[in-house]
Design a protein around this motif. Sequence first.
Motif, PDB file in Angstrom:
ATOM      1  N   TYR A   1       9.017   5.472   5.511  1.00  0.00           N
ATOM      2  CA  TYR A   1       9.765   4.235   5.239  1.00  0.00           C
ATOM      3  C   TYR A   1       8.979   3.259   4.366  1.00  0.00           C
ATOM      4  O   TYR A   1       9.340   2.086   4.264  1.00  0.00           O
ATOM      5  N   THR A   2       7.906   3.715   3.762  1.00  0.00           N
ATOM      6  CA  THR A   2       7.093   2.831   2.927  1.00  0.00           C
ATOM      7  C   THR A   2       7.873   2.429   1.673  1.00  0.00           C
ATOM      8  O   THR A   2       8.464   3.263   0.994  1.00  0.00           O
ATOM      9  N   VAL A   3       7.881   1.128   1.384  1.00  0.00           N
ATOM     10  CA  VAL A   3       8.544   0.613   0.186  1.00  0.00           C
ATOM     11  C   VAL A   3       7.500  -0.071  -0.706  1.00  0.00           C
ATOM     12  O   VAL A   3       6.318  -0.167  -0.339  1.00  0.00           O
ATOM     13  N   LEU A   4       7.942  -0.520  -1.860  1.00  0.00           N
ATOM     14  CA  LEU A   4       7.059  -1.212  -2.788  1.00  0.00           C
ATOM     15  C   LEU A   4       7.372  -2.701  -2.784  1.00  0.00           C
ATOM     16  O   LEU A   4       8.532  -3.102  -2.927  1.00  0.00           O
TER      17      LEU A   4
ATOM     18  N   GLN B   1       3.065  -2.780  -4.724  1.00  0.00           N
ATOM     19  CA  GLN B   1       2.131  -2.207  -3.755  1.00  0.00           C
ATOM     20  C   GLN B   1       2.871  -1.639  -2.538  1.00  0.00           C
ATOM     21  O   GLN B   1       3.905  -2.177  -2.125  1.00  0.00           O
ATOM     22  N   PRO B   2       2.365  -0.524  -1.944  1.00  0.00           N
ATOM     23  CA  PRO B   2       3.001   0.047  -0.754  1.00  0.00           C
ATOM     24  C   PRO B   2       3.038  -0.958   0.392  1.00  0.00           C
ATOM     25  O   PRO B   2       2.065  -1.670   0.644  1.00  0.00           O
ATOM     26  N   SER B   3       4.172  -1.004   1.088  1.00  0.00           N
ATOM     27  CA  SER B   3       4.354  -1.951   2.192  1.00  0.00           C
ATOM     28  C   SER B   3       5.040  -1.263   3.366  1.00  0.00           C
ATOM     29  O   SER B   3       5.915  -0.404   3.178  1.00  0.00           O
ATOM     30  N   ASP B   4       4.655  -1.657   4.588  1.00  0.00           N
ATOM     31  CA  ASP B   4       5.293  -1.117   5.790  1.00  0.00           C
ATOM     32  C   ASP B   4       6.296  -2.113   6.378  1.00  0.00           C
ATOM     33  O   ASP B   4       6.623  -2.050   7.562  1.00  0.00           O
ATOM     34  N   ALA B   5       6.809  -3.009   5.551  1.00  0.00           N
ATOM     35  CA  ALA B   5       7.705  -4.059   6.031  1.00  0.00           C
ATOM     36  C   ALA B   5       8.952  -3.486   6.712  1.00  0.00           C
ATOM     37  O   ALA B   5       9.388  -3.998   7.756  1.00  0.00           O
ATOM     38  N   ILE B   6       9.534  -2.436   6.149  1.00  0.00           N
ATOM     39  CA  ILE B   6      10.738  -1.844   6.751  1.00  0.00           C
ATOM     40  C   ILE B   6      10.404  -1.214   8.094  1.00  0.00           C
ATOM     41  O   ILE B   6      11.128  -1.381   9.072  1.00  0.00           O
TER      42      ILE B   6
ATOM     43  N   LEU C   1       3.738   8.779  -8.417  1.00  0.00           N
ATOM     44  CA  LEU C   1       4.403   7.504  -8.698  1.00  0.00           C
ATOM     45  C   LEU C   1       5.921   7.650  -8.641  1.00  0.00           C
ATOM     46  O   LEU C   1       6.617   6.752  -8.153  1.00  0.00           O
ATOM     47  N   LEU C   2       6.438   8.778  -9.118  1.00  0.00           N
ATOM     48  CA  LEU C   2       7.877   9.011  -9.048  1.00  0.00           C
ATOM     49  C   LEU C   2       8.336   9.048  -7.595  1.00  0.00           C
ATOM     50  O   LEU C   2       9.395   8.499  -7.256  1.00  0.00           O
ATOM     51  N   ARG C   3       7.552   9.668  -6.734  1.00  0.00           N
ATOM     52  CA  ARG C   3       7.898   9.710  -5.305  1.00  0.00           C
ATOM     53  C   ARG C   3       7.896   8.310  -4.712  1.00  0.00           C
ATOM     54  O   ARG C   3       8.760   7.967  -3.901  1.00  0.00           O
ATOM     55  N   GLN C   4       6.927   7.481  -5.102  1.00  0.00           N
ATOM     56  CA  GLN C   4       6.872   6.113  -4.594  1.00  0.00           C
ATOM     57  C   GLN C   4       8.116   5.330  -4.987  1.00  0.00           C
ATOM     58  O   GLN C   4       8.732   4.650  -4.157  1.00  0.00           O
TER      59      GLN C   4
END
Length: 304
Positions: A55-58, A62-67, A163-166
């Motif tokens: 569930y990591t978003v940008l 930058q990667p974030s665990d907010a969700i 990066l495409l996966r991100q």
Amino acid sequence: MSKRIKNHHFVPKVLQKRFRTEDNRIWYSERGTDGRFSQPELRNIEKTFRIRNYYTVLENGQPSDAIERLFYGEIDNFLGDFIPEVLGIFDADKVPRLSEASLESARTVAMEMAKRTPEFVKQYESDQEIGQSLVESVLAGLEDETDFEKRSHYLEILNDPALLRQYGRDVRVRATVKRSEKTAEALKDFKVRWAVSETHHSFILSSMMAYRIGNGGPNGLINPNMEIWLPISPKISMVLTRDKANRIPDRVVEAPSHIREVNEYAARNSSQIASHSKRLIESLTGKKAKLKLAYQPEHKLSRI
């Protein structure tokens, strides 16, 4: 700042705990690349039903665990209160009856549980494919632009699978958690009923988690006979169903044959399954469980 959460459980631990067999472990099996389930084994629930950075978003690039923390964390907290309360009412030989506010929350959570698993998105593109489609569309829109630095930036991303996966993952996760007013309106027709086992037969836990069962028709919300089954313990499943005439009692004792059908449906449509029962998971996977033998030191024979 707190450390970013990287291991994301798509079946929350608060639900897995109800299906444990001993300590913090559960009988667990997952499908391999050949489509077959692995030999069941006891695993700690810290290592089951999880995907790293799922569930990591940008945020600001930058990667974030907010969700994971704020959205799914709120759902897991709700379940952490809701499940023990419901099971406590059953333990007191009573039947839970939800207030309108609790019913609305239960509907919302059941649908979010159905959406949050890999089974919901597996028929669509992979994260990398989503990211590639996104970047290619951005580049197509820059064809008449003279900003060569921007074009160079996206071309660099296009040639970097990580990066495409991100980027693709960010799109997938945000689309999954986006509220659908149409879905919310359709869910208002659903009521909660409780399916109960009074025999040794039990419900399993699966990566699908909330099963949309069509009862002879499609499993979409448009089907008036569609139900959503969400087992909350081996013996009890919450069922969302349309019952305008109130013909279905709040508590329904399920026949063992129907519990088996529900379990087989879950196993057939899931990539991972688990249970408190070794015998049950062996039956559904068709494989004997993997047993870890305890170490026994050698003993010298005493002389007579």
